[in-house]
Design a protein around this motif. Structure first.
Motif, PDB file in Angstrom:
ATOM      1  N   ALA A  93       9.209   8.995  -1.918  1.00 56.13           N
ATOM      2  CA  ALA A  93       9.178   7.970  -0.876  1.00 56.13           C
ATOM      3  C   ALA A  93       9.881   6.710  -1.339  1.00 56.13           C
ATOM      4  CB  ALA A  93       7.736   7.652  -0.496  1.00 56.13           C
ATOM      5  N   LEU A  94      10.798   6.220  -0.506  1.00 56.41           N
ATOM      6  CA  LEU A  94      11.394   4.910  -0.736  1.00 56.41           C
ATOM      7  C   LEU A  94      10.412   3.856  -0.238  1.00 56.41           C
ATOM      8  CD1 LEU A  94      13.905   3.134  -1.474  1.00 56.41           C
ATOM      9  CD2 LEU A  94      14.512   3.288   0.952  1.00 56.41           C
ATOM     10  N   GLU A  95      10.007   2.946  -1.110  1.00 54.27           N
ATOM     11  CA  GLU A  95       8.963   2.001  -0.742  1.00 54.27           C
ATOM     12  C   GLU A  95       9.374   0.547  -0.913  1.00 54.27           C
ATOM     13  OE1 GLU A  95       5.183   3.217  -2.326  1.00 54.27           O
ATOM     14  OE2 GLU A  95       5.237   4.910  -0.936  1.00 54.27           O
ATOM     15  N   ASN A  96      10.563   0.327  -1.431  1.00 55.22           N
ATOM     16  CA  ASN A  96      11.049  -1.047  -1.524  1.00 55.22           C
ATOM     17  C   ASN A  96      12.538  -1.015  -1.817  1.00 55.22           C
ATOM     18  OD1 ASN A  96      11.077  -3.807  -1.564  1.00 55.22           O
ATOM     19  ND2 ASN A  96      10.158  -4.028  -3.590  1.00 55.22           N
ATOM     20  N   VAL A 153      10.939   3.801  -5.756  1.00 54.36           N
ATOM     21  CA  VAL A 153      10.531   5.058  -5.131  1.00 54.36           C
ATOM     22  C   VAL A 153       9.255   5.543  -5.816  1.00 54.36           C
ATOM     23  CG1 VAL A 153      12.883   5.710  -4.495  1.00 54.36           C
ATOM     24  CG2 VAL A 153      11.935   6.503  -6.665  1.00 54.36           C
ATOM     25  N   ARG A 154       8.433   6.251  -5.047  1.00 51.43           N
ATOM     26  CA  ARG A 154       7.214   6.846  -5.593  1.00 51.43           C
ATOM     27  C   ARG A 154       7.197   8.332  -5.262  1.00 51.43           C
ATOM     28  NH1 ARG A 154       4.842   1.662  -4.007  1.00 51.43           N
ATOM     29  NH2 ARG A 154       4.161   0.597  -5.899  1.00 51.43           N
ATOM     30  N   ILE A 155       6.602   9.104  -6.161  1.00 52.97           N
ATOM     31  CA  ILE A 155       6.534  10.555  -6.003  1.00 52.97           C
ATOM     32  C   ILE A 155       5.097  10.930  -5.669  1.00 52.97           C
ATOM     33  CG2 ILE A 155       6.869  12.774  -7.160  1.00 52.97           C
ATOM     34  CD1 ILE A 155       8.909  11.266  -8.960  1.00 52.97           C
ATOM     35  N   TYR A 156       4.938  11.721  -4.597  1.00 56.20           N
ATOM     36  CA  TYR A 156       3.607  12.110  -4.123  1.00 56.20           C
ATOM     37  C   TYR A 156       3.458  13.616  -4.131  1.00 56.20           C
ATOM     38  CZ  TYR A 156       3.245   7.339  -2.239  1.00 56.20           C
ATOM     39  OH  TYR A 156       3.203   5.977  -2.085  1.00 56.20           O
ATOM     40  N   LEU A 157       2.318  14.077  -4.620  1.00 56.27           N
ATOM     41  CA  LEU A 157       1.953  15.493  -4.550  1.00 56.27           C
ATOM     42  C   LEU A 157       0.781  15.646  -3.588  1.00 56.27           C
ATOM     43  CD1 LEU A 157       2.027  16.530  -8.327  1.00 56.27           C
ATOM     44  CD2 LEU A 157       3.816  16.815  -6.619  1.00 56.27           C
ATOM     45  N   PRO A 158       0.773  16.727  -2.805  1.00 57.19           N
ATOM     46  CA  PRO A 158      -0.364  16.939  -1.895  1.00 57.19           C
ATOM     47  C   PRO A 158      -1.666  17.121  -2.674  1.00 57.19           C
ATOM     48  CG  PRO A 158       1.068  18.878  -1.964  1.00 57.19           C
ATOM     49  CD  PRO A 158       1.780  17.791  -2.696  1.00 57.19           C
ATOM     50  N   ASN A 159      -2.746  16.667  -2.075  1.00 59.03           N
ATOM     51  CA  ASN A 159      -4.092  16.778  -2.655  1.00 59.03           C
ATOM     52  C   ASN A 159      -4.269  15.962  -3.933  1.00 59.03           C
ATOM     53  OD1 ASN A 159      -4.985  18.660  -0.658  1.00 59.03           O
ATOM     54  ND2 ASN A 159      -3.866  20.266  -1.752  1.00 59.03           N
ATOM     55  N   ARG A 160      -3.383  15.020  -4.156  1.00 60.28           N
ATOM     56  CA  ARG A 160      -3.518  14.129  -5.306  1.00 60.28           C
ATOM     57  C   ARG A 160      -3.746  12.716  -4.803  1.00 60.28           C
ATOM     58  NH1 ARG A 160      -1.058  13.946 -10.801  1.00 60.28           N
ATOM     59  NH2 ARG A 160      -1.014  11.760 -11.453  1.00 60.28           N
ATOM     60  N   SER A 168       0.820  -1.202   0.000  1.00 61.53           N
ATOM     61  CA  SER A 168       0.000   0.000   0.000  1.00 61.53           C
ATOM     62  C   SER A 168       0.858   1.258   0.000  1.00 61.53           C
ATOM     63  CB  SER A 168      -0.930   0.005   1.221  1.00 61.53           C
ATOM     64  OG  SER A 168      -0.192  -0.032   2.418  1.00 61.53           O
ATOM     65  N   THR A 169       0.339   2.306  -0.645  1.00 62.27           N
ATOM     66  CA  THR A 169       1.057   3.561  -0.769  1.00 62.27           C
ATOM     67  C   THR A 169       0.575   4.543   0.288  1.00 62.27           C
ATOM     68  OG1 THR A 169      -0.572   4.311  -2.386  1.00 62.27           O
ATOM     69  CG2 THR A 169       1.396   3.220  -3.245  1.00 62.27           C
ATOM     70  N   LEU A 170       1.204   5.710   0.317  1.00 58.38           N
ATOM     71  CA  LEU A 170       0.786   6.750   1.252  1.00 58.38           C
ATOM     72  C   LEU A 170      -0.590   7.269   0.855  1.00 58.38           C
ATOM     73  CD1 LEU A 170       4.103   8.802   1.527  1.00 58.38           C
ATOM     74  CD2 LEU A 170       3.125   7.307   3.282  1.00 58.38           C
ATOM     75  N   VAL A 221       0.119  12.235   2.889  1.00 60.18           N
ATOM     76  CA  VAL A 221       0.958  13.089   2.040  1.00 60.18           C
ATOM     77  C   VAL A 221       0.766  14.552   2.413  1.00 60.18           C
ATOM     78  CG1 VAL A 221       1.367  13.884  -0.326  1.00 60.18           C
ATOM     79  CG2 VAL A 221       0.979  11.448   0.134  1.00 60.18           C
ATOM     80  N   LEU A 222      -0.479  14.957   2.610  1.00 64.99           N
ATOM     81  CA  LEU A 222      -0.763  16.353   2.962  1.00 64.99           C
ATOM     82  C   LEU A 222      -0.148  16.711   4.306  1.00 64.99           C
ATOM     83  CD1 LEU A 222      -2.199  18.946   2.140  1.00 64.99           C
ATOM     84  CD2 LEU A 222      -4.267  18.090   3.283  1.00 64.99           C
TER      85      LEU A 222
END
Length: 359
Positions: A141-144, A167-174, A120-122, A127-128
């Motif tokens: 985020a390092l996820e594995n 790694v995964r890239i997260y933007l707020p409110n997305r 599962s991801t953030l 993220v917010l």
């Protein structure tokens, strides 16, 4: 066989089949990243989104066995990497590139209470909250981080580890991650000794291997995330006429405009291979001046001349000479590289736009 080795074999066949002189030189150029970040994303936090893995214990082990006459034994193991080390290494590697205004690290494991690894991801709320608390625009985020080690004892002993950071890239409110980057690369250690026992005693310990490989893994995703420099080999035809020799001297002095002028003169006044050499060199001269569009135009001219030379050979002798085929393949490989550079220029310019205000 790598493309580089194949190119060396081609150049060898060209030299053996011709009195033409060929010189090797190198070029450094920037390539675009796979991911493009809007210029408004200036502050990033690197977070550890992996569950704790107690002591980085071995996941799977294959029995050690003799593989061949030249190989005493081989042992393949699988590990979870050290997420804290990889996160810190990733943040440091990003910061060293000076691409973002600020790189913040959140090295505490967000999933420290998880017992088992999970996919599962953030969440959007997580993220917010993180972006607000860390005062950043987005998260990486390092996820594995998994590793496959291959310890081989032979006449050339080595221990290699392949790392697989995600790694995964997260933007707020997305909702959900913006992009997922799965990358891999290898790191090697080599030791020598008089016997199997001596080699085993010299090889890196498993604990140090996991630490060093975890640190190395943090640097692997960077070239997928940020524009990066590449060094490539190029080859220059330097003989056959006074103009070609003089132009080669200008090339060594990095006076590419003068060299290109002489190559163009040769192209207009010569025929056959000399005309082809001049067209190829002119393409190289323009590439060295970062005029990729013009370089590609001249490389295509050289490719056409090489193709026509092969047709002429076939008409005159009934067969195509190996040397002619080698020239055509060699020039075609160069055309491919220039086309890739041209395709990436628009994306690279967009990715570097964030620095326009600095000039």
């Amino acid at each position: 066989m790598t493309k580089y080795h194949y190119c060396l074999l081609l150049m060898g066949s060209l030299l053996l089949g011709s009195c033409q002189s060929v010189e090797q030189l190198s070029i450094d150029y920037m390539l675009p990243a796979e991911v493009s970040f809007p210029a408004t994303l200036k502050r990033v936090a690197v977070v550890n989104n992996m569950p704790n893995v107690p002591d980085n214990k071995l996941i799977i082990s294959e029995e050690e066995q003799k593989k061949s006459e030249n190989e005493v034994a081989r042992l393949t193991n699988y590990y979870n990497g050290d997420a804290a080390i990889t996160t810190e290494s990733l943040a440091e590697a990003l910061a060293n590139e000076n691409y973002f205004e600020e790189v913040v690290i959140c090295d505490s494991a967000l999933r420290s209470k998880d017992i088992n690894p999970r996919e599962s991801t953030l969440s959007r709320d997580e993220v917010l909250e993180l972006t607000q608390n860390l005062d950043v625009d987005f998260l990486i985020a390092l996820e594995n981080i998994q590793m496959r080690s291959n310890r081989k004892i032979s006449y050339m002993p080595d221990w290699g580890v392949k790392v697989y950071p995600t790694v995964r890239i997260y933007l707020p409110n997305r909702k959900g991650p913006m992009v997922t980057v799965n990358s891999n690369d290898s790191i090697f250690w080599e030791e020598a000794g008089n016997g199997e026992a001596s080699v085993r005693s010299r090889l890196i310990s498993e604990e140090d291997m996991v630490k060093q490989a975890s640190e190395f893994a943090g640097t692997v995703p960077v070239r997928h995330l940020l524009p990066y420099w590449k060094t490539s080999n190029r080859y220059l035809f330097s003989g056959g006429s006074v103009n070609m020799r003089d132009a080669a001297v200008y090339a060594k002095e990095e006076n590419w405009s003068k060299a290109v002028e002489l190559w163009k003169q040769t192209y207009e006044t010569k025929k056959g291979k000399q005309k082809m050499y001049a067209a190829y060199n002119t393409a190289l001269g323009y590439e060295m001046q970062d005029s990729i569009d013009t370089a590609l135009e001249w490389a295509l001219k050289a490719q056409t001349l090489a193709r026509e030379k092969s047709k002429t050979d076939k008409k005159e002798t009934g067969e195509i000479h190996d040397g002619t085929i080698s020239y055509y393949i060699f020039i075609s490989m160069y055309v491919d590289e220039l086309e890739k550079r041209k395709e990436g220029m628009a994306r690279l310019n967009m990715q570097m736009n964030r620095f326009d205000d600095d000039f």
